[in-house]
Design an enzyme around this catalytic site. Structure first.
Site, short mmCIF file in Angstrom:
data_model
loop_
_atom_site.label_atom_id
_atom_site.label_comp_id
_atom_site.label_asym_id
_atom_site.label_seq_id
_atom_site.Cartn_x
_atom_site.Cartn_y
_atom_site.Cartn_z
N ASP A 86 0.60 -1.21 -0.37
CA ASP A 86 -0.43 -0.15 0.04
C ASP A 86 0.97 1.39 -0.35
OD1 ASP A 86 -1.88 -1.51 -0.07
OD2 ASP A 86 -2.80 -0.90 2.21
N GLY A 87 2.18 1.45 0.80
CA GLY A 87 2.82 2.45 0.51
C GLY A 87 3.78 3.09 -0.71
N ASN A 116 -4.31 9.45 2.61
CA ASN A 116 -4.87 8.57 4.01
C ASN A 116 -4.90 9.52 4.72
OD1 ASN A 116 -4.87 5.52 3.71
ND2 ASN A 116 -3.13 5.10 4.26
N ASP A 159 -3.82 11.68 23.18
CA ASP A 159 -2.80 11.43 22.53
C ASP A 159 -2.44 12.48 20.46
OD1 ASP A 159 -1.41 10.03 24.14
OD2 ASP A 159 -1.76 7.95 23.40
#
Length: 436
Positions: free
Chosen positions: A181-182, A277, A307
Site C-alpha cells: 500500500d505504501g 490516507n 494523544d
C-alpha cells in the site's frame, strides 16, 4: 460542456446536468482542464472557482467535483445507465481519449524479491508494448540492477526523475505500482494536481489497496492499455499548513514577506500537501497530553485532549483510523473522518463529517507542549502556537484501477487483509428429535 462527474458532485450540478445535451469529458474535445490554474500541453489557462484559494463551497453537503481527467490522456467513460444523473460508483469506467504512450513504474525500495518482477514488467512495456517507461533514479541505483548486464540495454531507454526536483505531472499517462500500500501512497504524493490512473500489484506485506496479482500481469496490463477498466476515485485531502516565522534569515525581505509554493503571507510560511490516507496530529515526544482546538467552517467544535487526532479520507479509514476505533468507510462515500487518539474522555467517539466542510486545527492557547503533524506518514513537522492546519477535500482524487469493481474489490480486501467478520460458524439447529 459539462465534464464527467464522480460521486462527489452537489445537487446544483445534478440539476444542471439534466439540460446537458451530451455527457462527455472536456479533455476529449480539447477543452480546458477544470480545476487547473496552468496550461497543460497547449491548453489555455483556466481559473475555475473550485481552484480559487479564496473560494469555498459552504452550502454543498458534498465535496468539490473531482477533476475527471487523469493525467494527460485518461478520462471517465460515459455511463448512459446512470440513475438520476448520478453515476453508479460500481459502474465507473476508465477510458482513453488517446492511446497511452508513457507509464510510470514505481517499485518498493530495498526489496530484493521485486527485482525480477520489475525487470520482467519493464521489458514487457518497452519491447512488447513500445511504451515510454519512467523510473525514479534511486530505483536504478540498486546494486543488483546496476550489476545486471542483461538489463543495461533496457535501462538506457528509461526516462528517469528525482522526487521534489523533476515535474512529471504532464508526462505520464498511467502508473504501475509494484509493492504494498505504501507504493500507492507514494505515487499519490508525486502528483499535487491531476493524478494519472494507478494500477497496483500486490507484492508487499498488506496489499489492501493493491488488488492485482502479478502472475498474469501481461494480460492485465494489456487490458488497461486498451481501456474500459473499472476505477474507484479515492478522494484526497488538501492540507494547508501556515506557520509563524519566528526567525528572520536569508530569503526574507524587509517587509517580512516569505514566498512558498507560490503563496505569500506577511511574516508566515505556507505549505500545501495532497494526502490520500490521513493527517495525524499527535503529542510527539512529550509526556503531556496533546491539546489542540478543532474548528469546522470557522466554528470551534471541540478541544482534543489525548494523544492526538486523525483526520482521514474514506480510503484512510481502514488504516490508522480503524486501529484507533473508527468505522470503515467505502472510498466512494464523500466524507471526512475525525478520530481521536486515546482521548482523555470516554464520550469522545469518532465522527464523520461531510466532504464539503473546512477543518482547521490549531494548538490550544493553554497547551503545555507543542504538537506534531504528519501527512500519510511523511513530512513530519512540529506545530507551535500561532500555527494552523487547514484541511478540505481535494478536487484531485486518485483514480485507482479495480481488479473487478469498487464494491467487490473493497469487500475482498476486508476479508483477505483484515479478516473482517471471520469467525467459526454456528452449527445448524435441527429438529427437536435431533437435540437428544
Amino acid at each position: 460542456m459539462e465534464s464527467c462527474k464522480g460521486p462527489g458532485w452537489d445537487k446544483e450540478a445534478q440539476e444542471s446536468s439534466v439540460e446537458t445535451a451530451q455527457y462527455c469529458c472536456t479533455a476529449c474535445d480539447g477543452g480546458e482542464l477544470p480545476g487547473r490554474g496552468h496550461a497543460v500541453r497547449g491548453r489555455t489557462k483556466a481559473r475555475s472557482m473550485s481552484a480559487s484559494s479564496d473560494y469555498r463551497r459552504t452550502q454543498s453537503l458534498h465535496g468539490p467535483s473531482p477533476v475527471t481527467t487523469f493525467g494527460p490522456k485518461a478520462c471517465m467513460l460515459q455511463n448512459p445507465k446512470a440513475v438520476m444523473h448520478i453515476q453508479d460508483p460500481a459502474s465507473q469506467k476508465l477510458t482513453w481519449n488517446k492511446p497511452p504512450k508513457s507509464v510510470l513504474v514505481i517499485k518498493k525500495i530495498r526489496d530484493p524479491s521485486l527485482l525480477q518482477p520489475f525487470k520482467e514488467l519493464c521489458i514487457f512495456l518497452t519491447e512488447v508494448k513500445g511504451m515510454i517507461v519512467y523510473v525514479e533514479r534511486k530505483v536504478l541505483e540498486d546494486p543488483a540492477i546496476v550489476a545486471d548486464e542483461s538489463f543495461v540495454a533496457v535501462k538506457k531507454t528509461f526516462c528517469t526523475f528525482q522526487e521534489d526536483f523533476d515535474d512529471i505531472s504532464d508526462q505520464v499517462d498511467f502508473i504501475i505500482c509494484l509493492g504494498g500500500d505504501g507504493t500507492l501512497l507514494y505515487a499519490s504524493s508525486l502528483f499535487q494536481d491531476s493524478v494519472p490512473p494507478v494500477m497496483a500489484f500486490h507484492l508487499g506485506s498488506l496489499g489492501f489497496l493493491t488488488p492485482f496479482n502479478f502472475d498474469t500481469y501481461q494480460s492485465q496490463v494489456t487490458q488497461i492499455i486498451e481501456g474500459n477498466a473499472a476505477i474507484v476515485l479515492r478522494s484526497r485531502l488538501k492540507v494547508r499548513v501556515v506557520k509563524e516565522c519566528r526567525e528572520r534569515k536569508g530569503g526574507v525581505d524587509d517587509t517580512g514577506l516569505i514566498l512558498t509554493n507560490g503563496e505569500s503571507e506577511t511574516g508566515r510560511k505556507a505549505m500545501q500537501y495532497q494526502v490520500l490516507n490521513e493527517v495525524v496530529v499527535d503529542r510527539g515526544p512529550s509526556s503531556y497530553l496533546s491539546n489542540v482546538d478543532l474548528f469546522l467552517d470557522g466554528h470551534l467544535i471541540t478541544t482534543v485532549q489525548g494523544d492526538g487526532v486523525i483526520v482521514s479520507t474514506p480510503t484512510g479509514s481502514t488504516a490508522y483510523a480503524v486501529a484507533a476505533g473508527a468505522s470503515m468507510i467505502h472510498p466512494n462515500v464523500p466524507a471526512i473522518m475525525i478520530t481521536p487518539i486515546c482521548p482523555h474522555s470516554l464520550s469522545f467517539r469518532p465522527i464523520v463529517v461531510p466532504a464539503g466542510v473546512e477543518l482547521k486545527i490549531m494548538l490550544s492557547r493553554d497547551a503545555r507542549n507543542t504538537a506534531w503533524v504528519s501527512f500519510d506518514g511523511r513530512k513530519r513537522q512540529e506545530v507551535c502556537h500561532g500555527d494552523s492546519i487547514t484541511i478540505t477535500t481535494s478536487c484531485f482524487p486518485v483514480p485507482s484501477i479495480c481488479f473487478r469493481d469498487p464494491v467487490n474489490d473493497w469487500f475482498e480486501s476486508l476479508a483477505q487483509c483484515l479478516h473482517w467478520n471471520v469467525r467459526k460458524k454456528q452449527n445448524y439447529l435441527g429438529s427437536e428429535e435431533d437435540e437428544f
